[in-house]
Design a protein around this motif. Structure first.
Motif, PDB file in Angstrom:
ATOM      1  N   LEU A 122      42.601  47.317  42.794  1.00  0.00           N
ATOM      2  CA  LEU A 122      42.319  45.932  42.420  1.00  0.00           C
ATOM      3  C   LEU A 122      43.603  45.144  42.698  1.00  0.00           C
ATOM      4  O   LEU A 122      44.609  45.339  42.030  1.00  0.00           O
ATOM      5  CB  LEU A 122      41.938  45.890  40.934  1.00  0.00           C
ATOM      6  CG  LEU A 122      41.473  44.566  40.366  1.00  0.00           C
ATOM      7  CD1 LEU A 122      40.287  43.999  41.137  1.00  0.00           C
ATOM      8  CD2 LEU A 122      41.098  44.730  38.894  1.00  0.00           C
ATOM      9  N   THR A 126      42.378  37.407  44.715  1.00  0.00           N
ATOM     10  CA  THR A 126      42.140  38.811  44.358  1.00  0.00           C
ATOM     11  C   THR A 126      41.098  39.429  45.278  1.00  0.00           C
ATOM     12  O   THR A 126      40.269  38.725  45.862  1.00  0.00           O
ATOM     13  CB  THR A 126      41.688  38.935  42.879  1.00  0.00           C
ATOM     14  OG1 THR A 126      41.545  40.321  42.544  1.00  0.00           O
ATOM     15  CG2 THR A 126      40.343  38.261  42.636  1.00  0.00           C
ATOM     16  N   LEU A 171      45.485  39.256  51.705  1.00  0.00           N
ATOM     17  CA  LEU A 171      44.792  40.264  50.876  1.00  0.00           C
ATOM     18  C   LEU A 171      44.087  41.290  51.768  1.00  0.00           C
ATOM     19  O   LEU A 171      44.147  42.496  51.525  1.00  0.00           O
ATOM     20  CB  LEU A 171      43.780  39.577  49.953  1.00  0.00           C
ATOM     21  CG  LEU A 171      44.370  38.900  48.712  1.00  0.00           C
ATOM     22  CD1 LEU A 171      43.372  37.907  48.107  1.00  0.00           C
ATOM     23  CD2 LEU A 171      44.786  39.926  47.661  1.00  0.00           C
ATOM     24  N   THR A 206      46.922  44.801  40.456  1.00  0.00           N
ATOM     25  CA  THR A 206      46.733  44.022  39.219  1.00  0.00           C
ATOM     26  C   THR A 206      47.144  44.847  37.992  1.00  0.00           C
ATOM     27  O   THR A 206      46.856  46.043  37.929  1.00  0.00           O
ATOM     28  CB  THR A 206      45.240  43.658  39.070  1.00  0.00           C
ATOM     29  OG1 THR A 206      44.779  43.141  40.307  1.00  0.00           O
ATOM     30  CG2 THR A 206      45.011  42.633  37.987  1.00  0.00           C
ATOM     31  N   ILE A 230      49.314  33.812  40.313  1.00  0.00           N
ATOM     32  CA  ILE A 230      48.220  34.596  40.901  1.00  0.00           C
ATOM     33  C   ILE A 230      47.173  33.639  41.466  1.00  0.00           C
ATOM     34  O   ILE A 230      46.637  32.790  40.742  1.00  0.00           O
ATOM     35  CB  ILE A 230      47.599  35.540  39.853  1.00  0.00           C
ATOM     36  CG1 ILE A 230      48.617  36.635  39.503  1.00  0.00           C
ATOM     37  CG2 ILE A 230      46.305  36.165  40.373  1.00  0.00           C
ATOM     38  CD1 ILE A 230      48.192  37.557  38.392  1.00  0.00           C
ATOM     39  N   VAL A 243      45.980  41.615  43.567  1.00  0.00           N
ATOM     40  CA  VAL A 243      46.130  40.171  43.401  1.00  0.00           C
ATOM     41  C   VAL A 243      47.159  39.670  44.404  1.00  0.00           C
ATOM     42  O   VAL A 243      48.079  40.403  44.781  1.00  0.00           O
ATOM     43  CB  VAL A 243      46.578  39.753  41.971  1.00  0.00           C
ATOM     44  CG1 VAL A 243      45.431  39.835  40.997  1.00  0.00           C
ATOM     45  CG2 VAL A 243      47.775  40.554  41.489  1.00  0.00           C
ATOM     46  N   LEU A 285      43.039  36.821  36.181  1.00  0.00           N
ATOM     47  CA  LEU A 285      42.092  37.438  37.107  1.00  0.00           C
ATOM     48  C   LEU A 285      40.674  36.959  36.794  1.00  0.00           C
ATOM     49  O   LEU A 285      39.907  36.599  37.701  1.00  0.00           O
ATOM     50  CB  LEU A 285      42.173  38.962  36.986  1.00  0.00           C
ATOM     51  CG  LEU A 285      41.228  39.733  37.896  1.00  0.00           C
ATOM     52  CD1 LEU A 285      41.764  39.786  39.320  1.00  0.00           C
ATOM     53  CD2 LEU A 285      40.992  41.145  37.378  1.00  0.00           C
ATOM     54  N   HIS A 317      38.998  43.597  45.538  1.00  0.00           N
ATOM     55  CA  HIS A 317      38.843  44.932  44.943  1.00  0.00           C
ATOM     56  C   HIS A 317      38.384  45.889  46.051  1.00  0.00           C
ATOM     57  O   HIS A 317      37.335  45.675  46.660  1.00  0.00           O
ATOM     58  CB  HIS A 317      37.785  44.813  43.834  1.00  0.00           C
ATOM     59  CG  HIS A 317      37.515  46.053  43.072  1.00  0.00           C
ATOM     60  ND1 HIS A 317      36.518  46.149  42.142  1.00  0.00           N
ATOM     61  CD2 HIS A 317      38.098  47.284  43.090  1.00  0.00           C
ATOM     62  CE1 HIS A 317      36.496  47.358  41.611  1.00  0.00           C
ATOM     63  NE2 HIS A 317      37.444  48.062  42.179  1.00  0.00           N
ATOM     64  N   ASP A 365      47.616  40.705  33.747  1.00  0.00           N
ATOM     65  CA  ASP A 365      47.050  39.721  34.691  1.00  0.00           C
ATOM     66  C   ASP A 365      45.597  39.387  34.362  1.00  0.00           C
ATOM     67  O   ASP A 365      45.012  38.481  34.969  1.00  0.00           O
ATOM     68  CB  ASP A 365      47.035  40.285  36.128  1.00  0.00           C
ATOM     69  CG  ASP A 365      48.407  40.612  36.660  1.00  0.00           C
ATOM     70  OD1 ASP A 365      49.361  39.891  36.308  1.00  0.00           O
ATOM     71  OD2 ASP A 365      48.529  41.577  37.436  1.00  0.00           O
TER      72      ASP A 365
END
Ligand SMILES: CC(C)(COP(=O)(O)OP(=O)(O)OC[C@H]1O[C@@H](n2cnc3c(N)ncnc32)[C@H](O)[C@@H]1OP(=O)(O)O)[C@@H](O)C(=O)NCCC(=O)NCCS
Length: 154
Positions: A54, A66, A103, A8, A63, A56, A16, A68, A12
């Protein structure tokens, strides 16, 4: 759908934050909302930390998800770090299309590259769809999660 997962960037951030607002937090009515300035400061701290990723997911240039990853150094095992996941969400309009799985694949690649011996996350008991999602991708229910909600000092 053309899908890509990347780190990210500060530009963004508005999108986000829109995505993060799609995480249903109604089970935590006592939590306060933060202002935009604090969120920018948090973003910058994360971006400056090489132990944090982090990510995306972009579908057709938009986007749509997400997650983290935090790499946690500690002394157990052979001093290898572990990886902790937070803030996983996919845009409602893009769910069940493989975005979440993409992801997690990138999270696993980054965790391996960082030498992590395990990955872990906690998910509120109410998030049954998410539990099926993690199980389907090979994640096991191995621990009880405990939390102290505000006020933490008693
Ligand atoms: C959980 C979440 C991130 C999954 O993302 P996603 O992009 O929809 O997941 P994928 O498309 O990669 O799903 C892979 C598989 O997981 C399972 N799965 C995903 N969402 C599911 C749901 N709501 N109910 C049941 N199974 C689900 C399915 O088996 C799915 O494969 P299938 O669609 O071929 O049956 C997304 O539903 C989400 O953002 N939920 C709201 C926020 C949230 O709960 N985050 C987790 C916090 S711990």
């Amino acid at each position: 759908m053309k899908l890509a997962v990347r780190t990210t960037t500060e530009t963004d951030l508005p999108r986000l934050l829109e995505l993060l607002d799609q995480i249903d937090d109604s089970m935590y009515p006592q939590r306060d909302d933060a202002g935009q300035a604090s969120r920018l400061s948090v973003f910058r701290r994360i971006a400056a930390d090489s132990n944090q990723h982090l990510l995306v997911a972009e579908a057709d240039g938009r986007i749509v998800g997400t997650v983290h990853l935090i790499v946690v150094p500690h002394f157990s095992r052979t001093c290898k770090p572990s990886g902790l996941l937070e803030s996983m969400v996919v845009d409602e309009a893009y769910r069940r299309k493989g975005v979440g799985a993409a992801l997690l694949r990138e999270v696993q690649r980054l965790a391996l590259a960082a030498g992590c011996y395990k990955l872990a996350l906690s998910s509120n008991l109410a998030r049954r769809g998410a539990h099926r999602f993690y199980s389907r991708l090979g994640w096991k229910r191995t621990h009880y999660g405990f939390s102290l909600e505000p006020p933490i000092a008693r």
